[in-house]
Design an enzyme around this catalytic site. Sequence first.
Site, mmCIF file in Angstrom:
data_model
loop_
_atom_site.group_PDB
_atom_site.id
_atom_site.type_symbol
_atom_site.label_atom_id
_atom_site.label_comp_id
_atom_site.label_asym_id
_atom_site.label_seq_id
_atom_site.Cartn_x
_atom_site.Cartn_y
_atom_site.Cartn_z
ATOM 1 N N LEU A 159 36.707 29.605 71.013
ATOM 2 C CA LEU A 159 36.224 27.997 71.741
ATOM 3 C C LEU A 159 35.328 28.469 72.141
ATOM 4 O O LEU A 159 34.451 27.261 73.109
ATOM 5 C CB LEU A 159 37.440 27.679 72.505
ATOM 6 C CG LEU A 159 37.868 25.682 73.176
ATOM 7 C CD1 LEU A 159 37.013 25.214 72.015
ATOM 8 C CD2 LEU A 159 39.098 25.996 73.826
ATOM 9 N N TYR A 218 54.251 35.053 70.702
ATOM 10 C CA TYR A 218 53.326 34.347 71.186
ATOM 11 C C TYR A 218 53.395 33.053 72.131
ATOM 12 O O TYR A 218 53.114 32.328 72.967
ATOM 13 C CB TYR A 218 52.742 34.677 69.935
ATOM 14 C CG TYR A 218 51.254 33.386 70.479
ATOM 15 C CD1 TYR A 218 50.267 33.872 71.242
ATOM 16 C CD2 TYR A 218 51.027 32.218 69.727
ATOM 17 C CE1 TYR A 218 48.775 33.000 71.877
ATOM 18 C CE2 TYR A 218 49.956 31.351 69.714
ATOM 19 C CZ TYR A 218 48.757 31.761 70.278
ATOM 20 O OH TYR A 218 48.461 31.092 71.008
ATOM 21 N N THR A 270 46.129 36.395 71.670
ATOM 22 C CA THR A 270 46.214 34.945 70.931
ATOM 23 C C THR A 270 47.157 35.903 69.424
ATOM 24 O O THR A 270 47.252 35.619 68.382
ATOM 25 C CB THR A 270 44.683 34.526 70.341
ATOM 26 O OG1 THR A 270 44.220 35.760 70.074
ATOM 27 C CG2 THR A 270 44.930 33.818 71.419
ATOM 28 N N GLY A 317 35.590 33.834 73.704
ATOM 29 C CA GLY A 317 36.051 33.334 71.863
ATOM 30 C C GLY A 317 35.511 32.795 71.268
ATOM 31 O O GLY A 317 34.715 31.933 71.316
#
Length: 284
Positions: free
Chosen positions: A12, A125, A62, A10
Amino acid sequence: MNILVTGAEGQLGRAIRRAAEGSADRYIFTDVAELDITAPEAVERAVAEWEVDVIINCAAYTNVERAEEDEAKALLLNATAVEYLAEAAKANNALLIHISTDYVFMGGCCGLLTEESYPQPLSAYGRTKLAGERAIEQSGCHYMIVRTAWLYSEWGSNFVKTMLRLMAERREVRVVSDQLGTPTYAGDLAAALVRIIGERNFHEGVFHYTNMGECSWWQFACEIARRAGIEGCRVMPCTTAEYGAKAPRPHYSVLSKEKFVRTFGIDIPEWQESLQRCIDELRA
């Protein structure tokens, strides 16, 4: 030290990979192909066998819109899997650094949100991310929960890359102007985490990290166009209601970084400065 990074493919995770180059610590980067964090036995075995000292959990569901339709799947990755990581961290006396979100808050009309502000998520979420935080706090493990917001980078799908693409394809784009927050360059957050680990400057609890300043999504888009030198596309403001998203979002979710700066002694760049660095990287 051995540092396990989950969700390594991902935004990060990839930024941490870059930030950790040259580190004296051993970083172990995993994604679902290497470690399924929804399988508790696999998590426990990996943390024990790799003698993990620190877990940085970057893995998350996400997709805010899709989570409204499949909250169970979001809960599995954002809460149940987090509980497994916390249990493994406790069993092996490791520190869990978990990345959370501003979406755990309802967001008022004004006022910085601190770590002590009452979380009240509006979306599926946000609810599942808050459940993950609660699982960590109840586990008894050593932990740092780091809430961030509006994350973007050179990798994956994010607002900056989407805007650059749309602005190149269209003569006009509409962007929401009544949601305020702070963009966060993944490279800055990654560098901060790697520095904390490298300096062994560990402090447990909940912390907020975004870049400095605040803006609306529309102002963010205008700044992207300005710094990228895009003149052939108009950036038009619209309301959240006009945009018509399924998932409700906080209208004001600017996070206070005062505790993070005071605790770790790390200066945080202004969001415009970091945006320029990302655009320069994308064009290099």
